[in-house]
Design an enzyme around this catalytic site. Structure first.
Site, PDB file in Angstrom:
ATOM      1  N   LYS A  44       0.845  -1.201   0.000  1.00  0.00           N
ATOM      2  CA  LYS A  44       0.000   0.000   0.000  1.00  0.00           C
ATOM      3  C   LYS A  44       0.878   1.247   0.000  1.00  0.00           C
ATOM      4  O   LYS A  44       1.896   1.295   0.678  1.00  0.00           O
ATOM      5  CB  LYS A  44      -0.900   0.008   1.245  1.00  0.00           C
ATOM      6  CG  LYS A  44      -1.654   1.314   1.503  1.00  0.00           C
ATOM      7  CD  LYS A  44      -2.709   1.615   0.459  1.00  0.00           C
ATOM      8  CE  LYS A  44      -3.360   3.000   0.684  1.00  0.00           C
ATOM      9  NZ  LYS A  44      -4.265   3.353  -0.440  1.00  0.00           N
ATOM     10  N   CYS A 129      -2.055   9.832  -6.566  1.00  0.00           N
ATOM     11  CA  CYS A 129      -3.139   9.632  -5.602  1.00  0.00           C
ATOM     12  C   CYS A 129      -4.191  10.720  -5.796  1.00  0.00           C
ATOM     13  O   CYS A 129      -3.889  11.901  -5.651  1.00  0.00           O
ATOM     14  CB  CYS A 129      -2.658   9.666  -4.155  1.00  0.00           C
ATOM     15  SG  CYS A 129      -4.078   9.563  -3.036  1.00  0.00           S
TER      16      CYS A 129
HETATM   17  O1  RRO Z   1      -5.628   5.762  -0.813  1.00  0.00           O
HETATM   18  C1  RRO Z   1      -6.278   6.188  -1.791  1.00  0.00           C
HETATM   19  O2  RRO Z   1      -7.297   6.854  -1.669  1.00  0.00           O
HETATM   20  C2  RRO Z   1      -5.853   5.923  -3.164  1.00  0.00           C
HETATM   21  C3  RRO Z   1      -4.558   6.107  -3.615  1.00  0.00           C
HETATM   22 BR1  RRO Z   1      -3.154   6.566  -2.485  1.00  0.00          BR
HETATM   23  C4  RRO Z   1      -4.261   5.931  -4.994  1.00  0.00           C
HETATM   24  O3  RRO Z   1      -3.130   6.084  -5.462  1.00  0.00           O
HETATM   25  N1  RRO Z   1      -5.278   5.592  -5.820  1.00  0.00           N
HETATM   26  C5  RRO Z   1      -6.532   5.400  -5.376  1.00  0.00           C
HETATM   27  O4  RRO Z   1      -7.430   5.095  -6.172  1.00  0.00           O
HETATM   28  N2  RRO Z   1      -6.807   5.577  -4.048  1.00  0.00           N
END
Ligand code: RRO
Length: 310
Positions: A44, A129
């Site tokens: 993650k 993100c």
């Molecule tokens: O954690 C998120 O909300 C998230 C991330 Br970091 C990302 O790179 N892509 C996404 O769809 N959600």
């Protein structure tokens, strides 16, 4: 049928692994991916400090895919670094650490810390993100991306990759490729992150389906497959000597085949993995093998990047 892949100087037992964010926040999840038919593992996206993320509900499945505004919930960089210290690299499945610092300094601090350890884990820096309120995606700011990549080069002496947002215009593919091509140690790009800031509407409740950002969130699944394939194919053409990792809309051997045909070296599974769990890797691998056999292909090299035009 040989589904193995040579990538980053290493032989991987297959081409499929998890998309960052899915089944990879906790050590037990990471280990479940490693123990499955996945060929690699990515963690993650990490920030320097642990984060709880956005308020729930923050993920919703729909008939055509998913929408999320998780907001970067993660255990913090040190947790994933500690996992990387203990990871069983001997399994032949590379470990990638996704990094998504809240600032350029944070990203560079994590890259320097990883470099000091001298581990085989490979960073995938997340430039895309879409879900931290008030933080635009780095990958849509070309000047900031150029500056960031220069800083990554100074902070980290090894090979690394970046996770890109989807682009929608040939001028943007070309401009981003020109920036990425200045960096020989940028070994791969992962295309694509979710299509940011979509809105799913529920007719019964006449409401949005996730709480953060008044319902806006990143789209995954069937919604994004053609956009993902376009990004894989365009960057495969525009980034000679680099690898493209396909991510977006893979739920069977058919979509995995499409990504490889478009040029993908490896293929990540997100939305489908979220719902099916790590058993998805064995199923999709065997479907891909059946499709390849029917077409007479004995290896992924036989058709990678060979998508025909008319
Ligand atoms: O954690 C998120 O909300 C998230 C991330 Br970091 C990302 O790179 N892509 C996404 O769809 N959600």
């Amino acid at each position: 049928i040989d589904l193995s892949v040579t990538w980053l100087g290493q032989a991987m037992p297959g081409c499929l692994y998890n998309a960052s964010g899915v089944w990879c926040r906790e050590e037990e999840e990471l280990e479940a991916v490693r123990a499955s038919a996945a060929a690699a593992v990515v963690s993650k996206s990490a920030t320097l400090a642990p984060r709880d993320g956005n308020p729930e509900p923050r993920y919703c499945q729909t008939p055509l895919g998913s929408i999320n505004s998780m907001g970067l919930p993660n255990r913090g960089f040190d947790y994933y670094l500690d996992y990387a210290r203990r990871y069983r690299y001997g399994s032949g499945k590379p470990l990638f650490l996704s990094l998504s610092g809240l600032s350029l300094d944070d990203n560079c601090a994590m890259l320097r810390a990883l470099a000091e350890e001298g581990l085989p884990a490979v960073p995938e820096v997340n430039l895309s993100c879409p879900n931290v309120p008030g933080k635009p995606q780095l990958g849509y700011d070309f000047a900031a991306t150029a500056e960031a990549l220069d800083a990554f080069d100074a902070a980290y002496p090894g090979l690394y990759g970046v996770k890109l947002p989807p682009y929608f215009d040939p001028a943007h593919f070309a401009a981003m490729a020109e920036i990425l091509n200045r960096h020989p140690r940028l070994a791969f790009v992962t295309c694509i992150n979710s299509i940011g800031n979509g809105l799913v509407v529920d007719i019964d409740s006449e409401a949005v389906v996730i709480k953060p950002k008044d319902g806006l969130g990143g789209l995954g699944g069937d919604y994004v497959l053609p956009t993902a394939l376009a990004n894989v194919r365009e960057f495969y053409r525009l980034l000679p000597g680099k690898d493209v990792v396909g991510c977006g809309g893979v739920k069977s051997g058919r979509e995995a085949f499409m990504h490889i045909l478009a040029g993908a070296r490896a293929v990540q599974v997100g939305t489908c993995l979220y719902h099916e769990g790590p058993g998805a890797f064995a199923r999709i691998s065997s479907e891909l093998a059946v499709l390849m056999r029917a077409k007479g292909y004995r290896s992924l090299d036989a058709f990678r990047g060979k998508l025909r035009t008319l």
